[in-house]
Design an enzyme around this catalytic site. Structure first.
Site, mmCIF file in Angstrom:
data_model
loop_
_atom_site.group_PDB
_atom_site.id
_atom_site.type_symbol
_atom_site.label_atom_id
_atom_site.label_comp_id
_atom_site.label_asym_id
_atom_site.label_seq_id
_atom_site.Cartn_x
_atom_site.Cartn_y
_atom_site.Cartn_z
ATOM 1 N N LYS A 198 10.664 6.847 -6.169
ATOM 2 C CA LYS A 198 11.275 6.626 -4.862
ATOM 3 C C LYS A 198 10.483 7.308 -3.756
ATOM 4 O O LYS A 198 10.369 6.798 -2.658
ATOM 5 C CB LYS A 198 12.711 7.155 -4.845
ATOM 6 C CG LYS A 198 13.445 6.912 -3.529
ATOM 7 C CD LYS A 198 13.556 5.441 -3.200
ATOM 8 C CE LYS A 198 14.290 5.177 -1.909
ATOM 9 N NZ LYS A 198 14.226 3.749 -1.511
ATOM 10 N N CYS A 245 8.203 13.527 -8.855
ATOM 11 C CA CYS A 245 9.022 14.185 -9.877
ATOM 12 C C CYS A 245 10.252 14.824 -9.254
ATOM 13 O O CYS A 245 10.302 15.101 -8.074
ATOM 14 C CB CYS A 245 8.197 15.274 -10.562
ATOM 15 S SG CYS A 245 6.675 14.633 -11.253
ATOM 16 N N LYS A 282 8.520 -6.462 -2.078
ATOM 17 C CA LYS A 282 9.803 -6.450 -2.800
ATOM 18 C C LYS A 282 9.706 -7.257 -4.086
ATOM 19 O O LYS A 282 10.154 -6.823 -5.143
ATOM 20 C CB LYS A 282 10.916 -7.024 -1.911
ATOM 21 C CG LYS A 282 11.385 -6.128 -0.791
ATOM 22 C CD LYS A 282 12.173 -4.945 -1.253
ATOM 23 C CE LYS A 282 11.506 -3.615 -1.295
ATOM 24 N NZ LYS A 282 10.622 -3.127 -0.317
ATOM 25 N N TRP A 288 7.343 11.693 -12.987
ATOM 26 C CA TRP A 288 6.603 10.488 -12.664
ATOM 27 C C TRP A 288 5.157 10.827 -12.932
ATOM 28 O O TRP A 288 4.585 11.693 -12.273
ATOM 29 C CB TRP A 288 6.811 10.090 -11.202
ATOM 30 C CG TRP A 288 6.095 8.841 -10.806
ATOM 31 C CD1 TRP A 288 6.370 7.575 -11.233
ATOM 32 C CD2 TRP A 288 4.964 8.717 -9.937
ATOM 33 N NE1 TRP A 288 5.506 6.679 -10.650
ATOM 34 C CE2 TRP A 288 4.625 7.345 -9.865
ATOM 35 C CE3 TRP A 288 4.214 9.626 -9.205
ATOM 36 C CZ2 TRP A 288 3.573 6.878 -9.083
ATOM 37 C CZ3 TRP A 288 3.169 9.154 -8.421
ATOM 38 C CH2 TRP A 288 2.847 7.799 -8.378
ATOM 39 N N ARG A 348 13.662 9.625 -8.411
ATOM 40 C CA ARG A 348 12.368 10.105 -7.905
ATOM 41 C C ARG A 348 11.250 9.901 -8.916
ATOM 42 O O ARG A 348 10.087 10.001 -8.602
ATOM 43 C CB ARG A 348 12.466 11.593 -7.561
ATOM 44 C CG ARG A 348 13.407 11.916 -6.433
ATOM 45 C CD ARG A 348 13.541 13.414 -6.253
ATOM 46 N NE ARG A 348 12.280 14.036 -5.953
ATOM 47 C CZ ARG A 348 11.860 14.253 -4.709
ATOM 48 N NH1 ARG A 348 12.603 13.868 -3.699
ATOM 49 N NH2 ARG A 348 10.693 14.822 -4.474
ATOM 50 N N ASN A 375 5.932 19.848 -9.431
ATOM 51 C CA ASN A 375 5.805 18.561 -8.743
ATOM 52 C C ASN A 375 4.580 18.717 -7.851
ATOM 53 O O ASN A 375 4.513 19.647 -7.050
ATOM 54 C CB ASN A 375 7.056 18.288 -7.907
ATOM 55 C CG ASN A 375 6.957 16.962 -7.175
ATOM 56 O OD1 ASN A 375 6.125 16.127 -7.502
ATOM 57 N ND2 ASN A 375 7.797 16.780 -6.177
ATOM 58 N N GLY A 376 3.586 17.838 -8.006
ATOM 59 C CA GLY A 376 2.369 17.932 -7.192
ATOM 60 C C GLY A 376 1.154 17.659 -8.065
ATOM 61 O O GLY A 376 1.267 17.188 -9.187
ATOM 62 N N HIS A 388 -8.115 -19.723 5.279
ATOM 63 C CA HIS A 388 -9.479 -19.155 5.218
ATOM 64 C C HIS A 388 -9.725 -18.539 3.849
ATOM 65 O O HIS A 388 -10.167 -17.407 3.735
ATOM 66 C CB HIS A 388 -9.660 -18.117 6.332
ATOM 67 C CG HIS A 388 -9.527 -18.692 7.701
ATOM 68 N ND1 HIS A 388 -10.515 -19.440 8.306
ATOM 69 C CD2 HIS A 388 -8.486 -18.691 8.565
ATOM 70 C CE1 HIS A 388 -10.123 -19.830 9.496
ATOM 71 N NE2 HIS A 388 -8.883 -19.405 9.687
ATOM 72 N N GLU A 432 7.576 -5.392 -6.605
ATOM 73 C CA GLU A 432 8.217 -4.155 -7.080
ATOM 74 C C GLU A 432 9.329 -4.419 -8.066
ATOM 75 O O GLU A 432 9.531 -3.688 -9.011
ATOM 76 C CB GLU A 432 8.831 -3.424 -5.884
ATOM 77 C CG GLU A 432 7.905 -2.607 -5.070
ATOM 78 C CD GLU A 432 8.685 -1.742 -4.113
ATOM 79 O OE1 GLU A 432 9.387 -2.293 -3.251
ATOM 80 O OE2 GLU A 432 8.597 -0.525 -4.237
ATOM 81 N N GLU A 475 6.426 -7.523 3.534
ATOM 82 C CA GLU A 475 7.553 -6.797 2.933
ATOM 83 C C GLU A 475 8.190 -7.633 1.829
ATOM 84 O O GLU A 475 8.551 -7.115 0.763
ATOM 85 C CB GLU A 475 8.556 -6.432 4.023
ATOM 86 C CG GLU A 475 9.810 -5.737 3.541
ATOM 87 C CD GLU A 475 9.535 -4.428 2.799
ATOM 88 O OE1 GLU A 475 8.403 -3.899 2.886
ATOM 89 O OE2 GLU A 475 10.449 -3.952 2.117
HETATM 90 C C1 AGP Z 1 9.271 0.536 -0.873
HETATM 91 O O1 AGP Z 1 10.087 -0.434 -1.521
HETATM 92 C C2 AGP Z 1 8.456 1.308 -1.852
HETATM 93 N N1 AGP Z 1 9.314 1.996 -2.758
HETATM 94 C C3 AGP Z 1 7.399 2.182 -1.207
HETATM 95 O O2 AGP Z 1 6.440 1.310 -0.658
HETATM 96 C C4 AGP Z 1 7.857 3.107 -0.061
HETATM 97 O O3 AGP Z 1 8.209 2.345 1.066
HETATM 98 C C5 AGP Z 1 6.688 4.026 0.309
HETATM 99 O O4 AGP Z 1 6.374 4.806 -0.822
HETATM 100 C C6 AGP Z 1 7.013 4.955 1.513
HETATM 101 O O5 AGP Z 1 8.087 5.767 1.169
HETATM 102 P P1 AGP Z 1 8.814 6.597 2.358
HETATM 103 O O6 AGP Z 1 9.417 5.576 3.288
HETATM 104 O O7 AGP Z 1 9.822 7.451 1.682
HETATM 105 O O8 AGP Z 1 7.739 7.407 3.065
#
Ligand code: AGP
Length: 607
Positions: free
Chosen positions: A602, A2, A484, A73, A27, A99-100, A503, A487, A480
């Protein structure tokens, strides 16, 4: 996670709060709300969806000069108006944003309900205004302090009192908060990006601290009592309102910024003539490095993948045991922390709760941990106390791109230093240094001619399943690339070591299944060719990212995407970029929200 912003000063709060939410929206963006303090109570406006929706809800305006705001969020409770922050107490004279996660929310709710409190939301946060009300006897600071003494879990909160329009109360445990000290105004936020428009002079709140904030500044105390004399810091980062720079999306901008980002990460750190590098922030001498017996990286998501590349490079070049850990697994399994191991906490935001928790677990066991972080002054950077800033610049798109290549670059720079204390000669060090310094130009060369990404996207965009695969340094790149694509486009896909694909996962293949293969020239090239032929025998359509000039690979591919030749340990910096572009193009083809994909945030500052 958040976004929180609060304002108190000599200007109207509403426009400043809305602008601040816009800077924090990356965020978390399920819903947003604002609470302003007026003589007769709290002026509250909330909206499901983006900040723009909230702005429309506030068009009737309010001239108050003190207020709090939040972009959510969702953790507890669905994305509904009732669950949107700020939350109020029953008298509607106390407003809270949070936030938390409050872990004992059910127990607290039961006590409050027994007291006659009626809850209007499903959130954990709503217990806070009611608890504060329960302890309020005229002193806002003591009411918040007393309420928090009953709370277990994590929080970054801002509290506004209609009875006290000249102050705001903030408190932190586990979720970041920073206080901006302006001229006749004070701004509190969960991220410095929302503050730089007002001031660069800030006070960072640490865990178990509480602050009384007024237009003239802030007084910080320990939650347990006693004043804290916190020095004023200056925000160095260039948080100029991130402009799109002519790009349609921040993700595109940040993909194309990568050559410059790598240059910033390398600048002043790599010396060809010495065949070595220096990372001042590590505060480590070669003597210290000689005593390292193992290197472990911890991170989440993309940061974890960057750590995989870095640990492979360390084993490959420095011949030292190294591996990568998923932070959420690592921190909760009661890990053994060898005293002669060196840990790297890899994180773009520097606020990821799981990674911060891993850092704290390492420290509590006497371990040595360094940050590999993008956001200067972030919690992980400050908790580690030493490490490497990757200088990628603000990364706004939720999907991490330039942070990944910058994190890998920073780890490769460290690898050179470590390797030179061991088995790499001056000449070999010069070659590694040269390969590193050439990487930005090689990346720019690729971006100048990215190849048939559109053709690859056409193969993928309607697929019901895709597979990514690679060997060695290309396996983390496959992971990765799959992350991507998931996501950004929501297309189901997985990544496997190419040798592991047969396998079991090969059962997923049928006629036309896209298989994305990362296959630069390297030690396992011939084995990958066998894997390519195995998947093609099952009808797969192959998109192959390979070294430019490798005609055999080009002929094998249904879609051939060549990248400039680099040394194997550098190859992830090149081979990941076509996969970033692929995810981007597929996301556009499917009409996705590129910079704010569904369900994501984020920085995940909750467990
Ligand atoms: C990456 O595209 C994602 N948004 C997510 O996996 C991110 O890498 C992960 O949450 C770690 O975030 P940070 O690098 O800010 O710790």
């Amino acid at each position: 996670m958040c976004g929180i912003i609060a304002y108190i000063g000599d200007q109207e709060a509403l426009p400043r709060l809305i602008e601040g939410l816009r800077r924090l929206e990356y965020r978390g963006y399920d819903s947003a709300g604002v609470a302003l303090i007026e003589p007769d109570g709290v002026w509250l406006r909330r909206a499901v969806g983006r900040v723009a929706g909230l702005a429309a809800e506030t068009s009737d305006g309010c001239t108050s000069k003190v207020g709090i705001a939040h972009t959510r969020w969702a953790t507890h409770g669905g994305v509904t108006l009732e669950n949107t922050h700020p939350h109020l107490d029953a008298t509607h004279r106390i407003a809270v944003v949070h936030n938390g996660i409050i872990e004992n929310m059910e127990a607290l709710k039961a006590v409050l309900i027994a007291d006659g409190v009626e809850f209007l939301s499903e959130t954990d946060t709503e217990v806070l205004p009611h608890l504060i009300r329960r302890h309020y006897t005229g002193d806002p600071l003591e009411a918040v302090r007393a309420a928090l003494s009953h709370v277990h879990g994590t929080y970054g909160i801002a509290v506004a009192f209609a009875d006290h329009p000249d102050v705001l109360i903030a408190a932190r445990f586990g979720s970041p908060l920073v206080i901006g000290l302006g001229d006749g105004e004070t701004v509190l936020a969960s991220d410095p990006q929302a503050i730089v428009a007002h001031t660069r002079r800030v006070l960072y709140l640490d865990d178990r601290e509480i602050a009384v904030i007024s237009a003239d500044g802030a007084k910080v105390q320990r939650l347990s009592g006693g004043d804290v004399n916190r020095d004023v810091s200056l925000i160095e980062a260039d948080y100029a309102v991130a402009e799109l720079g002519g790009h349609e999306h921040f993700m595109a901008k940040e993909i194309w910024e990568q050559p410059d980002a790598l240059l910033r990460c390398l600048r002043g750190r790599v010396q060809i003539e010495r065949g070595n590098a220096k990372l001042g922030g590590l505060n480590m001498t070669p003597r210290d490095m000689v005593n390292i017996r193992e290197v472990v990286t911890v991170g989440c998501g993309t940061a974890y993948h960057a750590g995989m590349v870095g640990s492979m490079a360390i084993e490959h070049l420095a011949r030292l045991p190294a591996h990568a850990e998923v932070a959420s697994e690592f921190r909760n399994r009661h890990p053994i922390i060898p005293p002669d191991a060196l840990y790297f906490a890899v994180s773009q935001s520097g606020e990821t709760a799981d990674t911060l928790g891993a850092v704290e677990e390492i420290l509590v066991k006497g371990g040595q941990v360094m940050g590999v972080v993008n956001v200067v002054g972030s919690s992980i950077a400050r908790t580690c106390g030493a490490g490497v800033y990757v200088y990628a610049g603000p990364e706004i798109a939720v999907a991490s791109t330039k942070a990944f290549t910058s994190q890998v670059t920073a780890l490769l720079v460290f690898t050179l230093m470590l390797a030179r204390t061991r088995n790499q000669s001056l000449a070999q060090g010069e070659n590694i240094a040269r390969a590193l310094l050439e990487a930005p130009d090689k990346l720019q060369e690729y971006l100048d001619d990215p190849g048939p990404i559109d053709a690859a996207a056409d193969l993928v965009k309607d697929a019901k399943y895709c597979m990514f695969m690679g060997r060695g340094f290309s396996y983390p790149v496959a992971l990765e690339g799959a992350l991507k694509l998931k996501e950004i486009s929501y297309v189901p896909c997985e990544a496997y070591p190419a040798g592991e694909m047969k396998h079991g996962p090969i059962a997923m293949l049928e006629d036309g299944t896209p298989v994305i293969v990362i296959a630069p020239r390297g030690s396992q090239r011939d084995k990958v060719i066998s894997n390519i032929k195995e998947v093609q025998a099952r009808g797969a359509r192959t998109i192959i990212v390979h070294t430019r000039g490798d005609d055999e690979m080009a002929r094998l591919a249904d879609v051939s995407i060549p990248v400039p030749e680099v040394r194997e340990f550098i190859s992830p910096l090149l081979t990941v970029v076509p996969l970033q572009l692929l995810a981007y193009k597929v996301g556009i083809a499917l009409g996705r929200d590129i910079d704010k994909p569904r369900n994501l945030a984020k920085s995940v500052t909750v467990e």
